[in-house]
Scaffold this motif. Structure first.
Motif, mmCIF file in Angstrom:
data_model
loop_
_atom_site.group_PDB
_atom_site.id
_atom_site.type_symbol
_atom_site.label_atom_id
_atom_site.label_comp_id
_atom_site.label_asym_id
_atom_site.label_seq_id
_atom_site.Cartn_x
_atom_site.Cartn_y
_atom_site.Cartn_z
ATOM 1 N N ILE A 63 46.696 38.978 45.471
ATOM 2 C CA ILE A 63 45.285 39.347 45.417
ATOM 3 C C ILE A 63 45.204 40.669 44.662
ATOM 4 O O ILE A 63 46.054 41.547 44.838
ATOM 5 N N VAL A 64 44.204 40.774 43.802
ATOM 6 C CA VAL A 64 44.058 41.945 42.934
ATOM 7 C C VAL A 64 42.705 42.596 43.213
ATOM 8 O O VAL A 64 41.663 41.964 43.039
ATOM 9 N N ALA A 73 28.394 39.945 40.637
ATOM 10 C CA ALA A 73 28.562 40.226 42.065
ATOM 11 C C ALA A 73 29.865 40.981 42.322
ATOM 12 O O ALA A 73 30.767 40.966 41.483
ATOM 13 N N PRO A 74 29.991 41.625 43.494
ATOM 14 C CA PRO A 74 31.278 42.213 43.871
ATOM 15 C C PRO A 74 32.353 41.120 43.815
ATOM 16 O O PRO A 74 32.106 39.969 44.189
ATOM 17 N N SER A 75 33.545 41.489 43.331
ATOM 18 C CA SER A 75 34.569 40.466 43.125
ATOM 19 C C SER A 75 35.978 41.031 43.271
ATOM 20 O O SER A 75 36.188 42.247 43.290
ATOM 21 N N TYR A 76 36.926 40.096 43.344
ATOM 22 C CA TYR A 76 38.350 40.415 43.353
ATOM 23 C C TYR A 76 39.047 39.363 42.506
ATOM 24 O O TYR A 76 38.426 38.401 42.041
ATOM 25 N N GLY A 77 40.326 39.553 42.286
ATOM 26 C CA GLY A 77 41.069 38.611 41.469
ATOM 27 C C GLY A 77 42.211 37.961 42.220
ATOM 28 O O GLY A 77 42.710 38.513 43.207
ATOM 29 N N LEU A 78 42.605 36.798 41.751
ATOM 30 C CA LEU A 78 43.797 36.122 42.254
ATOM 31 C C LEU A 78 44.716 35.842 41.065
ATOM 32 O O LEU A 78 44.254 35.436 39.993
ATOM 33 N N LEU A 79 45.985 36.071 41.288
ATOM 34 C CA LEU A 79 47.035 35.756 40.329
ATOM 35 C C LEU A 79 47.963 34.805 41.065
ATOM 36 O O LEU A 79 48.442 35.133 42.154
ATOM 37 N N TYR A 80 48.170 33.620 40.520
ATOM 38 C CA TYR A 80 48.944 32.620 41.266
ATOM 39 C C TYR A 80 49.642 31.660 40.320
ATOM 40 O O TYR A 80 49.244 31.500 39.162
ATOM 41 N N GLY A 81 50.692 31.030 40.818
ATOM 42 C CA GLY A 81 51.381 30.046 40.010
ATOM 43 C C GLY A 81 52.779 29.742 40.490
ATOM 44 O O GLY A 81 53.196 30.154 41.576
ATOM 45 N N ALA A 82 53.483 29.018 39.653
ATOM 46 C CA ALA A 82 54.886 28.674 39.881
ATOM 47 C C ALA A 82 55.615 29.048 38.588
ATOM 48 O O ALA A 82 55.876 30.217 38.357
ATOM 49 N N ASP A 83 55.856 28.076 37.718
ATOM 50 C CA ASP A 83 56.430 28.393 36.402
ATOM 51 C C ASP A 83 55.360 28.999 35.500
ATOM 52 O O ASP A 83 55.601 29.933 34.762
ATOM 53 N N LYS A 84 54.165 28.441 35.565
ATOM 54 C CA LYS A 84 53.020 28.960 34.822
ATOM 55 C C LYS A 84 52.104 29.684 35.810
ATOM 56 O O LYS A 84 51.899 29.220 36.933
ATOM 57 N N PHE A 85 51.548 30.818 35.371
ATOM 58 C CA PHE A 85 50.660 31.588 36.234
ATOM 59 C C PHE A 85 49.220 31.512 35.757
ATOM 60 O O PHE A 85 48.952 31.345 34.566
ATOM 61 N N PHE A 86 48.298 31.635 36.704
ATOM 62 C CA PHE A 86 46.867 31.538 36.451
ATOM 63 C C PHE A 86 46.170 32.778 36.978
ATOM 64 O O PHE A 86 46.634 33.400 37.935
ATOM 65 N N LEU A 87 45.043 33.106 36.370
ATOM 66 C CA LEU A 87 44.202 34.221 36.786
ATOM 67 C C LEU A 87 42.846 33.672 37.184
ATOM 68 O O LEU A 87 42.318 32.774 36.517
ATOM 69 N N LYS A 88 42.285 34.233 38.245
ATOM 70 C CA LYS A 88 40.976 33.759 38.714
ATOM 71 C C LYS A 88 40.189 34.941 39.271
ATOM 72 O O LYS A 88 40.728 35.752 40.021
ATOM 73 N N ILE A 89 38.921 34.998 38.932
ATOM 74 C CA ILE A 89 38.010 35.993 39.513
ATOM 75 C C ILE A 89 37.199 35.293 40.590
ATOM 76 O O ILE A 89 36.665 34.202 40.369
#
Length: 164
Positions: free
Chosen positions: A11-12, A143-159
């Motif tokens: 979590i970012v 809106a107020p927000s945070y980020g998620l960084l997640y993955g296995a071999d490939k990683f994804f970013l999400k707000i």
């Protein structure tokens, strides 16, 4: 696919500016992650809740972190991926992400995370994807927000909006 189904997740947070209550609302999400990253401007906010936070925490200092023990930039590893962390104020974040991307590449990082602008943004600039999670307390757009960084071999970013 659900971000929490991946083996590696962080979590970012950024620019919380004393809003410990917003972080407290995120405790279930925080504690479902492997790492908590705070990108500055009141990184001490997470310390108020450290006794209730499960994953390891890392942070960088922002322009509002006058008494911070955190460095102004850092490199963390998650699932074998090197991640560059900066608040962004020393790398001209308000003028764009080119210097952030260049610094990430210089440090052999495959992902860059920054804050400072209070504007949530994901950009694929060259080989280094970049994310600003926005602000939990004082967004300048949206809106107020945070980020998620997640993955296995490939990683994804999400707000993620705080109230999602």
């Amino acid at each position: 696919m659900d971000p929490f189904s991946y083996p590696h997740k962080a979590i970012v947070l950024s620019d919380t500016h004393g809003d410990v209550a917003a972080i407290e609302r995120l405790l279930p999400v925080i504690n479902a992650c492997d790492l908590l990253i705070h990108l500055g401007d009141y990184n001490r906010d997470v310390l108020w809740l450290r006794h209730r936070i499960v994953p390891p925490m890392c942070c960088v200092a922002g322009n509002g972190d006058f008494d911070s023990y955190c460095p102004t930039e850092a490199v963390e590893t998650l699932g074998g991926k090197r991640i560059f962390l900066t608040h962004g104020h020393l790398l001209g974040a308000r003028g764009g992400v080119d210097r952030i991307v260049a610094r990430a590449a210089e440090l052999d990082c495959s992902i860059a995370l920054y804050g400072h602008t209070h504007v949530a943004k994901i950009a694929a600039t060259g080989a280094v994807p970049v994310m600003n999670p926005g602000s939990l307390s004082r967004p300048r757009a949206g809106a107020p927000s945070y980020g998620l960084l997640y993955g296995a071999d490939k990683f994804f970013l999400k707000i993620v909006p705080l109230d999602a």
